[in-house]
Design a protein around this motif. Structure first.
Motif, PDB file in Angstrom:
ATOM      1  N   TYR B  31       0.829  -1.188   0.000  1.00 52.26           N
ATOM      2  CA  TYR B  31       0.000   0.000   0.000  1.00 52.26           C
ATOM      3  C   TYR B  31       0.874   1.253   0.000  1.00 52.26           C
ATOM      4  O   TYR B  31       1.867   1.328   0.721  1.00 52.26           O
ATOM      5  N   TYR B  33       0.429   5.808  -0.256  1.00 48.84           N
ATOM      6  CA  TYR B  33      -0.537   6.891  -0.052  1.00 48.84           C
ATOM      7  C   TYR B  33       0.117   8.242  -0.329  1.00 48.84           C
ATOM      8  O   TYR B  33       1.310   8.432  -0.072  1.00 48.84           O
ATOM      9  N   VAL B  50      -3.434   0.210  -3.507  1.00 45.73           N
ATOM     10  CA  VAL B  50      -3.382  -1.028  -2.721  1.00 45.73           C
ATOM     11  C   VAL B  50      -2.512  -2.077  -3.392  1.00 45.73           C
ATOM     12  O   VAL B  50      -2.456  -3.222  -2.935  1.00 45.73           O
ATOM     13  N   SER B  94       2.520   1.166   3.571  1.00 43.44           N
ATOM     14  CA  SER B  94       2.213   0.201   4.630  1.00 43.44           C
ATOM     15  C   SER B  94       2.138  -1.188   4.052  1.00 43.44           C
ATOM     16  O   SER B  94       2.011  -1.367   2.840  1.00 43.44           O
TER      17      SER B  94
END
Lengths: 111, 114
Positions: B31, B33, B50, B94
């Motif tokens: 992941y 962002y 994702v 992550s």
């Protein structure tokens, strides 16, 4: 606690005091919460996290308390040091692995 | 490990110019962002991914585009910069890791649009 508008709430403490930073979260379905520390000019750093099946979790000098009944989270820092001065954010899990962040609280520690 | 790196660290654009911010992570995270942070505000999610080849809109996606052609890189593009896009931009990555949503953040890019 969390702020609205442009001005961060600020907590001022003396070195050696215990600090308590509060956070209200919005989604009763959230099952994971996390605290980050952000020093000036840097990216956020992980402090501690807690899942909703717990109401307390301790780390080194830090404790997170979770009250699901009133949707409240707090971060306690023991024996606060000048190096703890920073902005502290809480966050809760949201859709597809994302996090929703609060607006932050500034902690100022004076020697 | 370098963790999450961002380039550039600072940039000044004129209104209407375009630019791309690069984020790279060496933790093999699925992941990634992009957030923006404005004075007195928390972090607001712009777009996220994702996995390699996927992207999704966050809370404030308008005026931005993203691409995730390689697992380790996540690019944020501004096609026609506006003064409202003056902000500090953070990239994060992550796991996923069982029981944790911890995100690892880069050092940020400070963008000023005049």
């Amino acid at each position: 606690g969390e702020s609205v508008g442009l001005h961060l709430p600020t907590l001022s403490v003396q070195e050696g005091d215990n600090s308590i930073i509060n956070c209200a979260y919005s989604n009763s379905a959230s099952d994971y919460f996390i605290w980050y520390k952000q020093e000036s000019g840097k990216g956020p750093q992980f402090i501690i996290d807690i899942r909703s099946n717990m109401d307390k979790r301790q780390g080194q000098r830090v404790t997170v308390l979770l009250n699901k009944t009133v949707k409240h989270l707090s971060l306690q820092i023991a024996a606060t040091q000048p190096g703890d001065s920073a902005v502290y954010f809480c966050a809760e899990n949201a859709a597809r692995g994302t996090l929703t962040f609060g607006k932050g609280t500034m902690l100022l520690v004076s020697p | 490990n370098a963790g999450v790196t961002q380039t550039p660290k600072f940039r000044v654009l004129k209104t209407g110019q375009s630019m791309t911010l690069l984020c790279a992570q060496d933790m093999n995270h699925e992941y990634m962002y992009w957030y923006r942070q404005d004075p007195g505000m928390g972090l607001r999610l712009i777009h996220y991914s994702v996995g390699e080849g996927t992207t999704a809109k966050g809370e404030v996606p308008d005026g931005y585009n993203v691409s995730r052609l390689k697992k380790q890189n996540f690019l944020l593009g501004l096609e026609s910069a506006a003064p409202s896009q003056t902000s500090v931009y953070f990239c994060a990555s992550s796991g996923p890791r069982q029981g944790s949503y911890e995100q690892y953040f880069g050092p940020g890019t400070r963008l000023t649009v005049t």
